[in-house]
Enzyme design. Structure first.
Site, PDB file in Angstrom:
ATOM      1  N   ASP A 108     -81.440  73.855  84.462  1.00 19.84           N
ATOM      2  CA  ASP A 108     -82.827  74.252  84.621  1.00 19.84           C
ATOM      3  C   ASP A 108     -83.586  73.092  85.283  1.00 19.84           C
ATOM      4  O   ASP A 108     -83.185  72.619  86.328  1.00 19.84           O
ATOM      5  CB  ASP A 108     -83.402  74.672  83.254  1.00 19.84           C
ATOM      6  N   TYR A 216     -93.990  71.052  86.059  1.00 23.17           N
ATOM      7  CA  TYR A 216     -94.269  72.140  86.999  1.00 23.17           C
ATOM      8  C   TYR A 216     -95.482  71.810  87.861  1.00 23.17           C
ATOM      9  O   TYR A 216     -95.485  72.075  89.072  1.00 23.17           O
ATOM     10  CB  TYR A 216     -94.527  73.436  86.232  1.00 23.17           C
ATOM     11  N   HIS A 273     -79.422  82.605  81.576  1.00 25.48           N
ATOM     12  CA  HIS A 273     -79.975  81.334  82.057  1.00 25.48           C
ATOM     13  C   HIS A 273     -79.544  80.175  81.168  1.00 25.48           C
ATOM     14  O   HIS A 273     -79.314  79.072  81.648  1.00 25.48           O
ATOM     15  CB  HIS A 273     -81.507  81.437  82.078  1.00 25.48           C
TER      16      HIS A 273
END
Length: 293
Positions: A108, A216, A273
């Site tokens: 990730d 982010y 994921h």
């Protein structure tokens, strides 16, 4: 550096000062260094299945809480989480562990960081293993051509907002986090209730939620500048991809050769994921075989 054995989990827990930040790292085994980089919203515990397997295979496996996460330092400001700074963290951690180079595995956001290392820290990485994290050029390609991927990735834009993502994710004791970890995996019980409680505790630490979301925010505001001569990944690379990923389509694991000439892609059909929790034995097998070769 401070260290202490932790009888609860059998691993060695350390604190290392690196790049001006205090890092909590967890270690198992002796041998060539394998650095394990977790993603969002995780912490070192994401690698709980891989640490003992890599140690048993003759490696020194080290999983840090990355900048902003769990027990590691949480500098203020979005700019403190720029990818170039995060890459410098990894280089400083390797030095702090008394090594010059390392095998690196990332999942990730840890995978996104791992992709950046050969360009931003040339010579640091011996081999690169990526778990369900797109190469940045492949990600841009799919965002241009795939409405489905744009929809899947729309949460990234939501995370750019001030305070609202923190409120949404922190509501009701991180209820959405718990729902996600119960819902997403293919394998029942991939995250136990004890695991989920640990994840909640890590994200609830003072300053952690904003710090982790700042990864982010910084990615769009402070993109890395990789020198042209280092834009191709020049180390052997393994990409492991759980095909039932709710957030990242399988096409992101295709057509990588133009950016990564020495790449091997291993897809795991019955994994999500959270691939190293969903299919730990298969992931362990792939990592050990790749790093040993």
């Amino acid at each position: 550096m401070r260290s202490c054995p932790c009888p609860e989990d059998g691993f060695l827990h350390r604190e290392i000062e690196a790049n001006g930040v205090r890092f909590h790292v967890v270690e198992s085994g002796r041998g060539p260094l394998v650095l394990l980089l977790h993603g969002f919203p995780e912490f070192w515990y994401a690698w709980r299945h891989q640490l003992p397997a890599l140690a048993a295979a003759g490696f020194r496996a080290v999983a840090p809480d990355l900048r902003g996460y769990n027990l590691s330092g949480k500098p203020r400001g979005i700019g403190s989480y720029a990818v170039a700074t995060l890459a410098a963290d990894v280089a400083a951690l390797v030095t702090g562990l008394a090594e010059e180079r390392a095998f690196v595995a990332g999942h990730d956001w840890g995978g996104a960081l791992a992709w950046s290392l050969p360009g931003l820290q040339p010579g640091l990485v011996r081999k690169l293993a990526i778990l369900n994290a797109p190469h940045p050029a492949a990600f841009r390609r799919e965002l241009k051509v795939s409405a489905e991927q744009r929809k899947k990735s729309s949460y990234i834009l939501f995370f750019q907002l001030p305070w609202l993502p923190e409120r949404a994710l922190g509501r009701d004791g991180f209820a959405y986090l718990a729902k996600m970890l119960r819902r997403d995996p293919v394998r029942p019980g991939a995250f136990s209730e004890d695991d989920i409680a640990r994840y909640r505790e890590a994200l609830a630490r003072p300053g952690a939620l904003s710090a982790t979301l700042n990864w982010y925010r910084a990615a769009l505001r402070h993109p890395p500048r990789v020198p042209r001569e280092h834009r191709k990944i020049d180390v052997p690379t393994l990409v492991v991809w759980g095909e039932k990923d709710r957030y990242l389509g399988t096409k992101l694991a295709e057509g990588l050769e133009r950016w990564v000439p020495d790449v091997t892609v291993e897809k795991i059909p019955e994994a999500s994921h959270w691939v190293q929790a969903d299919a730990p034995e298969r992931v362990n097998e792939l990592l050990v075989r790749f790093f040993r070769a």
